[in-house]
Enzyme design. Structure first.
Site, PDB file in Angstrom:
ATOM      1  N   LEU A 192      -4.718  -2.943  -9.962  1.00  0.00           N
ATOM      2  CA  LEU A 192      -5.936  -2.940  -9.137  1.00  0.00           C
ATOM      3  C   LEU A 192      -5.594  -3.499  -7.771  1.00  0.00           C
ATOM      4  O   LEU A 192      -5.016  -4.580  -7.693  1.00  0.00           O
ATOM      5  CB  LEU A 192      -6.953  -3.933  -9.723  1.00  0.00           C
ATOM      6  CG  LEU A 192      -7.821  -3.588 -10.909  1.00  0.00           C
ATOM      7  CD1 LEU A 192      -8.695  -4.801 -11.225  1.00  0.00           C
ATOM      8  CD2 LEU A 192      -8.688  -2.382 -10.621  1.00  0.00           C
ATOM      9  N   HIS A 193      -5.920  -2.788  -6.723  1.00  0.00           N
ATOM     10  CA  HIS A 193      -5.729  -3.403  -5.400  1.00  0.00           C
ATOM     11  C   HIS A 193      -6.617  -2.822  -4.311  1.00  0.00           C
ATOM     12  O   HIS A 193      -6.628  -3.315  -3.193  1.00  0.00           O
ATOM     13  CB  HIS A 193      -4.267  -3.319  -4.957  1.00  0.00           C
ATOM     14  CG  HIS A 193      -3.873  -1.935  -4.518  1.00  0.00           C
ATOM     15  ND1 HIS A 193      -3.622  -0.931  -5.397  1.00  0.00           N
ATOM     16  CD2 HIS A 193      -3.722  -1.399  -3.290  1.00  0.00           C
ATOM     17  CE1 HIS A 193      -3.319   0.177  -4.738  1.00  0.00           C
ATOM     18  NE2 HIS A 193      -3.380  -0.072  -3.449  1.00  0.00           N
ATOM     19  N   ARG A 194      -7.372  -1.759  -4.627  1.00  0.00           N
ATOM     20  CA  ARG A 194      -8.213  -1.155  -3.588  1.00  0.00           C
ATOM     21  C   ARG A 194      -9.239  -2.158  -3.089  1.00  0.00           C
ATOM     22  O   ARG A 194      -9.924  -2.799  -3.904  1.00  0.00           O
ATOM     23  CB  ARG A 194      -9.002   0.027  -4.137  1.00  0.00           C
ATOM     24  CG  ARG A 194      -8.206   1.167  -4.541  1.00  0.00           C
ATOM     25  CD  ARG A 194      -8.131   2.262  -3.485  1.00  0.00           C
ATOM     26  NE  ARG A 194      -6.929   2.992  -3.770  1.00  0.00           N
ATOM     27  CZ  ARG A 194      -5.868   3.069  -2.983  1.00  0.00           C
ATOM     28  NH1 ARG A 194      -5.871   2.515  -1.799  1.00  0.00           N
ATOM     29  NH2 ARG A 194      -4.799   3.711  -3.363  1.00  0.00           N
ATOM     30  N   ASP A 199      -6.233   1.868  -9.917  1.00  0.00           N
ATOM     31  CA  ASP A 199      -6.886   2.458  -8.745  1.00  0.00           C
ATOM     32  C   ASP A 199      -5.840   2.894  -7.724  1.00  0.00           C
ATOM     33  O   ASP A 199      -6.154   3.196  -6.579  1.00  0.00           O
ATOM     34  CB  ASP A 199      -7.915   1.497  -8.134  1.00  0.00           C
ATOM     35  CG  ASP A 199      -7.305   0.183  -7.665  1.00  0.00           C
ATOM     36  OD1 ASP A 199      -6.067   0.054  -7.627  1.00  0.00           O
ATOM     37  OD2 ASP A 199      -8.092  -0.733  -7.324  1.00  0.00           O
TER      38      ASP A 199
END
Ligand code: UD1
Length: 369
Positions: free
Chosen positions: A210-212, A288
């Site tokens: 997850l990093h968006r 993501d």
């Protein structure tokens, strides 16, 4: 003998490294073009940069602009200022950029303002979501490019719709998959990576990334997502290599405790070979990221994309990807379905055959030399 004409190749952030590696290697072995590698320094941590250079066999960049982190405007402006004099010194015949990060558009703009042809690798992908910083980078970079290399057929339609001349567009396949096929045999076995973090997960586990900004920057969104993933982890333990921005947000919003109760192994960002080993051995990937949607398709591993859209539709129409968004019920249902049925099966999309970089070099030679 005359020196070979120089092509400036730009990298900035982690997903650029696996794209530039095969292109750099193919340019070197062509003996017709001399690649000059510029790293903007957008990503700079050992785990976000050096490890990837080493594992992918990319040489030290000819120049590191050392830009680092900052707001979009700051980062983009710093890259532009520092990149401009390099072009004066090196005098390349063109500039090649990959992907959709801030380094891509920043260096692209500098090149065209200096009347240098711009080459964009991974052109034409569209999420049609202009709140996504990458979407702006994609649309603008494509508008100013002279040669546009695409990874899937949908990209050409997008470009034609935006008024790009057909003869600039070349469907060559996916350089990220070139890198994957080159290095898969050297991937680090999952057990080895997990053992390093004191985990013995057994044969069944999922991989989570997850990093968006849309998922991790807002406290309520991030908490809701993590609560869902904690539930998922009780059914399928998860390995979660955590991006620095995500870790920062988890700490800022006091969500560390939530993860501690779960069957989730949080690790620092992992190397390319460690990640390949984990993903290929996993039951399921929840992510993501853009690149992982493609890598799971190439590896035949089911992928649930935690976003409302994808700019890589071929991973859904032909590959193993399902776009599930961030609604807890939808995520839960998709996980259950995947675990029950073994998940979506797909096939490898056209031209994802490990030879995209070779095709790119051939077109560059024909067009410029
Ligand atoms: C960037 C790309 C994104 C890509 C992602 C892959 C843009 C707009 N976004 O997002 O498309 O999917 O890279 O990782 O270009 N940080 C570190 N160490 C580093 C790099 C970053 O700690 O080596 C932290 C910093 O706190 C920084 C934050 O991560 O502020 C965000 O970094 P940044 O380069 O702005 O964007 P990413 O979220 O990494």
């Amino acid at each position: 003998m005359n020196p070979l004409p120089k092509l400036v190749c730009v990298v900035g952030a982690r997903p650029n490294f696996m794209k530039i590696a095969p292109i750099y290697a193919a340019l070197k072995s062509s003996r017709t073009v001399d690649p000059f590698l510029v790293h903007t320094g957008q990503h700079y941590d050992e785990a976000m940069k050096d490890l990837f250079f080493r594992q992918l066999g990319i040489p030290e960049p000819d120049i590191d602009l050392g830009v680092g982190s900052g707001s979009h405007a700051f980062q983009t402006a710093q890259i532009m200022q520092r990149f401009e004099p390099i072009l004066d010194d090196v005098a390349p015949f063109a500039v090649l950029v990959v992907g959709d990060v801030n380094s891509t558009i920043a260096c692209g703009l500098v090149a065209v303002k200096k009347q240098l042809p711009l080459i964009h690798v991974e052109a034409g992908l569209r999420s049609f979501d202009r709140t996504m910083p990458e979407e702006i980078n994609r649309v603008l970079t494509d508008q100013i490019s002279e040669l546009l290399f695409t990874t899937e057929r949908s990209a050409k339609e997008n470009l034609l719709r935006e008024g790009i001349a057909e003869d600039k567009i070349h469907f060559v396949g996916n350089v990220m998959i070139d890198a994957l096929f080159t290095h898969l045999g050297r991937s680090v076995p999952a057990e080895e990576t997990l053992a390093r973090y004191g985990w013995n997960l057994g044969a069944q586990f999922g991989v989570l990334t997850l990093h968006r900004p849309s998922n991790v920057d807002d406290a309520r969104t991030l908490e809701r997502l993590l609560r869902t993933l904690v539930m998922v982890s009780r059914k399928l333990p998860l390995v979660f290599p955590c991006h620095p921005r995500t870790l920062k947000m988890i700490e800022r919003y006091g969500l560390k405790g939530l993860l501690a109760e779960a069957e989730i192994l949080v690790t620092p960002p992992l190397g390319y070979l460690e990640m390949l080993g984990l993903v290929r051995a996993s039951q399921l990937v929840l992510t993501d990221s853009g690149g992982l949607q493609e890598e799971t398709t190439a590896l035949g591993v089911p992928c649930l994309t935690l976003r409302e859209n994808t700019e890589r539709p071929v991973t859904v129409s032909e590959g193993t990807n399902t776009v599930v968004g961030t609604d807890p019920d939808r995520i839960w249902a998709a996980v259950e379905d995947t675990l029950m049925t073994g998940g979506k099966r797909g096939r490898i999309p056209p031209l994802w055959d490990g030879r995209a970089a070779e095709r790119i070099v051939r077109v560059v030679e024909e067009r410029f030399l």
